[in-house]
Design an enzyme around this catalytic site. Structure first.
Site, PDB file in Angstrom:
ATOM      1  N   VAL A   1      12.754   3.368  -3.245  1.00 51.20           N
ATOM      2  CA  VAL A   1      13.385   4.310  -4.168  1.00 51.20           C
ATOM      3  C   VAL A   1      13.813   3.554  -5.422  1.00 51.20           C
ATOM      4  O   VAL A   1      14.522   2.547  -5.327  1.00 51.20           O
ATOM      5  CB  VAL A   1      14.617   4.981  -3.528  1.00 51.20           C
ATOM      6  CG1 VAL A   1      15.178   6.054  -4.472  1.00 51.20           C
ATOM      7  CG2 VAL A   1      14.276   5.591  -2.181  1.00 51.20           C
TER       8      VAL A   1
ATOM      9  N   GLY B   1      -0.803   6.297 -17.639  1.00 46.94           N
ATOM     10  CA  GLY B   1      -0.651   5.659 -16.329  1.00 46.94           C
ATOM     11  C   GLY B   1       0.649   5.987 -15.621  1.00 46.94           C
ATOM     12  O   GLY B   1       1.001   5.352 -14.628  1.00 46.94           O
TER      13      GLY B   1
ATOM     14  N   LYS C   1      11.957  10.169  -1.250  1.00 46.23           N
ATOM     15  CA  LYS C   1      12.973   9.240  -1.747  1.00 46.23           C
ATOM     16  C   LYS C   1      14.379   9.742  -1.433  1.00 46.23           C
ATOM     17  O   LYS C   1      15.253   8.962  -1.036  1.00 46.23           O
ATOM     18  CB  LYS C   1      12.803   9.031  -3.252  1.00 46.23           C
ATOM     19  CG  LYS C   1      11.494   8.337  -3.631  1.00 46.23           C
ATOM     20  CD  LYS C   1      11.316   8.252  -5.137  1.00 46.23           C
ATOM     21  CE  LYS C   1      10.006   7.591  -5.513  1.00 46.23           C
ATOM     22  NZ  LYS C   1       9.790   7.536  -6.979  1.00 46.23           N
TER      23      LYS C   1
ATOM     24  N   ASP D   1       6.971  13.417  -3.246  1.00 48.03           N
ATOM     25  CA  ASP D   1       7.352  12.010  -3.399  1.00 48.03           C
ATOM     26  C   ASP D   1       8.857  11.893  -3.669  1.00 48.03           C
ATOM     27  O   ASP D   1       9.531  11.017  -3.126  1.00 48.03           O
ATOM     28  CB  ASP D   1       6.560  11.381  -4.540  1.00 48.03           C
ATOM     29  CG  ASP D   1       6.809   9.881  -4.639  1.00 48.03           C
ATOM     30  OD1 ASP D   1       6.490   9.166  -3.667  1.00 48.03           O
ATOM     31  OD2 ASP D   1       7.335   9.438  -5.678  1.00 48.03           O
TER      32      ASP D   1
ATOM     33  N   THR E   1       0.841  -1.197   0.000  1.00 48.30           N
ATOM     34  CA  THR E   1       0.000   0.000   0.000  1.00 48.30           C
ATOM     35  C   THR E   1       0.877   1.249   0.000  1.00 48.30           C
ATOM     36  O   THR E   1       2.110   1.171   0.048  1.00 48.30           O
ATOM     37  CB  THR E   1      -0.902   0.036   1.249  1.00 48.30           C
ATOM     38  OG1 THR E   1      -0.102   0.356   2.407  1.00 48.30           O
ATOM     39  CG2 THR E   1      -1.591  -1.296   1.474  1.00 48.30           C
TER      40      THR E   1
ATOM     41  N   GLU F   1      13.864  -2.022  -0.476  1.00 48.36           N
ATOM     42  CA  GLU F   1      14.631  -1.591  -1.646  1.00 48.36           C
ATOM     43  C   GLU F   1      13.760  -0.830  -2.635  1.00 48.36           C
ATOM     44  O   GLU F   1      14.215   0.113  -3.290  1.00 48.36           O
ATOM     45  CB  GLU F   1      15.263  -2.815  -2.320  1.00 48.36           C
ATOM     46  CG  GLU F   1      16.149  -2.498  -3.515  1.00 48.36           C
ATOM     47  CD  GLU F   1      17.394  -1.721  -3.130  1.00 48.36           C
ATOM     48  OE1 GLU F   1      17.544  -0.577  -3.618  1.00 48.36           O
ATOM     49  OE2 GLU F   1      18.195  -2.241  -2.338  1.00 48.36           O
TER      50      GLU F   1
END
Length: 822
Positions: A609, A664, A682, A678, A555, A606
């Site tokens: 990122v 997408g 990372k 986001d 999720t 892992e």
């Protein structure tokens, strides 16, 4: 001479008894045959119940007698022709009438003496032997009913009488004189010199056949049961247990002492003294080879022969400074317990002499505690010895094997395997023979420990891995498909047996101990799933308490990330592409890292990122081998990589973003990509993996969503607003083109500071040639200062992310396997 014994399951019902008849008839064709039988299944329990309720038998005896008649008469009527039934039913009726008279007697006095109890309990064997002898006679076999009370002489310790070998041997020799005849013998019972009925205790029918085998100098003894022999572990606790082909007397003795119920320790002594092989066979599968117990066995490559356990034991610990250097303490403990009639299962003592720990059965715990407290009353009053410490609800597990002798590292391998699965050992004991290592664990961990060790020592290294997957949408569904397609490869090439135990989406969940099909999980979830509850999912996973369990979070939920500590505390590993936990506060990040170390489990992420790119593993490897990361810069968003690699001025910026959404590449709301958060998460994770202490607020983030479009109420409204700012983005791309540069949204960490922003880069920059939706990261270190280590490839997409998750799962499995194999 053939000696066979059939237990209660073999005499349980008409179908089973037919099998017994077939087996015995074949033996009778070649030689004299002695058959020892137990009571029919369930009979002894009924008789025991009557005895246990002697003070309140109102209405009981009538029900018991009717049940006994129905059970035994039913066999006669089903297995004998009508004309042959009356004699057998008459014999059975006489025995049951005799039983009824005794039960009525105890009903009157409302108590049962040990002597009367033994007499009552022996009726089960007398009835079953009567039935089998009659059935064999009907088949043309010269069979004789033999009441063991006529030749098995015991002392008068009712309930667990000791067989008097010399007195019995003479009577046995005189009884078994007819050649080419079958003797059907009552197991479990004997009689005193005065002819009073006794029982010879737990496993009594096995002991009866062993005594007869030794006295009659049999070539072998056959024990027929409902399993294919002595197993490597209890199959009710270890589903992968398999039959042992050969085992030595000593190994079998150790396994049987610690709970292997196919054979009982007293059975082995007479056979061992006369070196008579014991063959354990399955009544319901006679073609199976079974297990041979004998002195000399063929060499085996396996380090251990089997596992056994005793559930629900109690530990009593005696400790105190007054024990150190004082002789006779252990002797006093054992003498006190012997006087109280306590059976000690296991003993361990610290080399400091400060502590002695014993294990007993729960029903003797209070008795043991009182006996020790009384013995050391003075020392306890003077505080030289503490009052006995009692610990309940524990289990003893034993690993057994002659090959363990003189081979270093066995104990270490055991304890590492248990430690990797969060199983704490409470006490340890090992005999000088080195063929047995016994240890105590919490009863809740008994099956888990057994399965862990069975996987570690048997099955050619096959590892059962239990997966619990939350989030079975695009990435989670792809993950399940990927594992499903490669199940055979994982098993055949890597010796990994994946089992799906739990799946959940936002609406439904399915968590069960039996495996869920990797191919049909969606159908099973729809049909059998219940309403999703994260807490309930985790609770069920904990209740399963299975070894090699992995929680996979597919999720993007903060709620799921917040429950990671509970999962790790349950000694369950975590694999996740969810960035929320590792990009949270530094304190939470450190807490998860420390918990994983403390609980000796894996926390793998892992795919946080770069999807499947080996970014975190590479940074971790560099740091752990002494290098120091000085600078990190990268394009960490596949979405923004695609947008700016496509934005060359031929199309407006809003059009490029809309096309990216249609393909997408973006989130349903592209603002979640364009705001840069986001990417910042990372970068934060990369910096933390490099060893830097950093908080989310320490990063400077350029939000690419124009201020006028940030509060648009819908995605459609956002795109309408975005077109109003196409001119600003045109200016940026035109300026970059004029300077022969390229726009690139870059995350950079250097000298303790991090930022995420849109930059114009020259042709000599490592990122200039980036195309499509690829990610790229340049890592500058002490050793890679002039020419950075560059890692490039797809950084987004369900397929590569699912592949990265599979890789993390395999890393967890291989870490555990390496630990177990050391």
């Amino acid at each position: 001479m053939h000696l066979l014994k059939f237990g209660g399951s073999s005499m349980g019902a008409t179908g089973a008894i037919r099998q017994v008849l077939s087996i015995v008839k074949k033996r009778c064709e070649t030689d004299q045959t002695v058959v020892v039988v137990s009571a029919m299944q369930g009979v002894t329990d009924r008789l025991q119940y009557v005895c246990d309720h002697a003070d309140n038998t109102d209405g009981i005896h009538g029900d018991v007698i009717r049940w006994m008649e129905e059970k035994h008469f039913g066999v006669a009527r089903e297995l004998l022709p009508v004309q042959a039934q009356s004699d057998l039913i008459t014999d059975l009726k006489m025995l049951i009438n005799e039983l009824e008279d005794v039960i009525q007697g105890i009903e009157l006095v409302r108590e049962v003496t040990p002597r009367t109890r033994d007499f009552i309990l022996g009726f089960g064997e007398r009835l079953s032997a009567t039935i089998l002898a009659s059935l064999l006679q009907n088949e043309g076999v010269k069979a004789h009913y033999s009441d063991a009370r006529k030749f098995l002489v015991t002392n008068d310790e009712y309930g667990n009488a000791r067989v008097l070998i010399d007195e019995s041997r003479e009577k046995i020799d005189a009884h078994f004189t007819r050649e080419n005849h079958a003797y059907v013998v009552t197991g479990f019972i004997g009689s005193t010199i005065d002819g009073v009925s006794t029982t010879v205790g737990r496993g009594g029918s096995d002991y009866t056949v062993a005594i007869l085998g030794a006295a009659l100098q049999a070539e072998k003894i056959e024990i027929w049961t409902d399993v294919n022999g002595l197993m490597t572990a209890d199959p009710r606790k270890v589903s992968r247990a398999f039959p042992i082909r050969e085992i030595s007397y000593e190994e079998a003795m150790e396994l049987s002492h610690f709970g292997a119920k196919v054979i009982y320790p007293p059975t082995l002594r007479p056979a061992m003294q006369q070196q008579i092989p014991i063959l354990i066979k399955n009544t319901f599968n006679p073609a199976q080879e079974g297990t041979v117990i004998q002195k000399e066995i063929a060499p085996s490559q396996s380090l251990i022969k089997g596992l056994s356990s005793i559930g629900n034991v109690t530990l009593l610990t005696v400790k105190g400074s007054g024990m150190i250097g004082v002789s006779g303490i252990a002797a006093r403990i054992f003498s006190a317990l012997a006087r109280a009639g306590v059976n000690i299962i296991m003993i361990t003592q610290a080399s400091s002499e400060h502590t002695i720990t014993i294990a007993v059965l729960p029903h003797q715990a209070k008795l043991s505690e009182g006996a020790i407290a009384e013995e050391f009353k003075t020392e306890i009053q003077e505080n030289r010895i503490d009052s006995p410490l009692v610990e309940e609800k524990l289990s003893i597990i034993a690993i057994v094997g002659d090959n363990m002798r003189n081979i270093p590292g066995i104990a270490g391998r055991v304890f590492r395997a248990l430690g990797r699965n969060g199983i704490n050992i409470r006490a340890i004991a090992q005999g000088s023979s080195e063929r047995n290592i016994s240890f105590v664990v919490d009863q809740t961990n008994e099956a888990k420990a057994m399965n862990t060790l069975h996987d570690a020592f048997f099955l050619s290294g096959v590892k059962t891995v239990n997966l619990y997957i939350v989030g079975v949408g695009l990435i989670g569904g792809m993950l399940l498909d990927m594992i499903s397609d490669q199940l055979n490869t994982f098993y055949d090439d890597y010796q990994i047996d994946f089992r799906l135990r739990g799946v959940a989406n936002s609406r439904k969940m399915l968590v069960q101990k039996s495996s869920i099909s990797f191919r049909e999980w969606q159908d099973q979830l729809d049909k059998h799933g219940e309403e999703s509850s994260l807490d309930k999912f985790i609770d069920k996973m904990e209740e399963h308490n299975l070894p090699n369990s992995i929680f996979v979070d597919c999720t993007a939920s903060s709620e799921v990330a917040n429950i990671y500590p509970k999962v790790l505390n349950s000694s369950i590993s975590i694999v996740t592409p969810n960035k929320k936990a590792n990009s949270s506060t530094g304190g939470y990040y450190d807490r998860l890292q420390n918990l994983a170390v403390q609980k000796n489990v894996a926390f793998k992420y892992e795919t946080n990122v770069g999807a499947g790119l080996p970014l975190l593993a590479t940074i971790h490897e560099l740091v752990s081998t002494g290098d120091k990361v000085e600078k990190i810069e990268g394009v960490l968003s596949g979405t923004l990589s695609y947008i700016f690699n496509s934005f060359d001025g031929s199309k407006r910026f809003s059009t490029i973003v809309k096309e990216a959404r249609e393909k997408g590449y973006t989130e349903p709301d592209p603002r979640e990509d364009l705001n840069g958060l986001d990417v910042a998460r990372k970068l934060l994770i990369l910096a933390r993996e490099a060893g830097f202490k950093l908080e989310p607020d320490d990063l400077e983030v350029q939000n690419l969503v124009p201020k006028g479009a940030r509060k648009a109420e819908s995605v459609e409204s956002f795109f309408e607003k975005l077109t109003e700012f196409d001119g600003e983005f045109d200016e940026l791309i035109n300026k970059a083109d004029a300077e022969d540069k390229k726009l690139c949204y870059i995350a950079r960490f250097e000298k303790g500071k991090g930022n995420v922003k849109l930059e114009s880069i020259t042709r000599d920059h490592p990122f200039y040639g980036l195309t499509g939706s690829d990610n790229i990261v340049a890592i500058y270190t002490q050793y890679y200062r002039e020419n950075p280590m560059v890692i490039k490839g797809p950084g987004a997409g369900a397929h590569v992310t699912a592949g990265g998750i599979v890789a993390d799962i395999l890393r967890v499995v291989n870490t555990k396997a390496a630990s177990n194999a050391e």
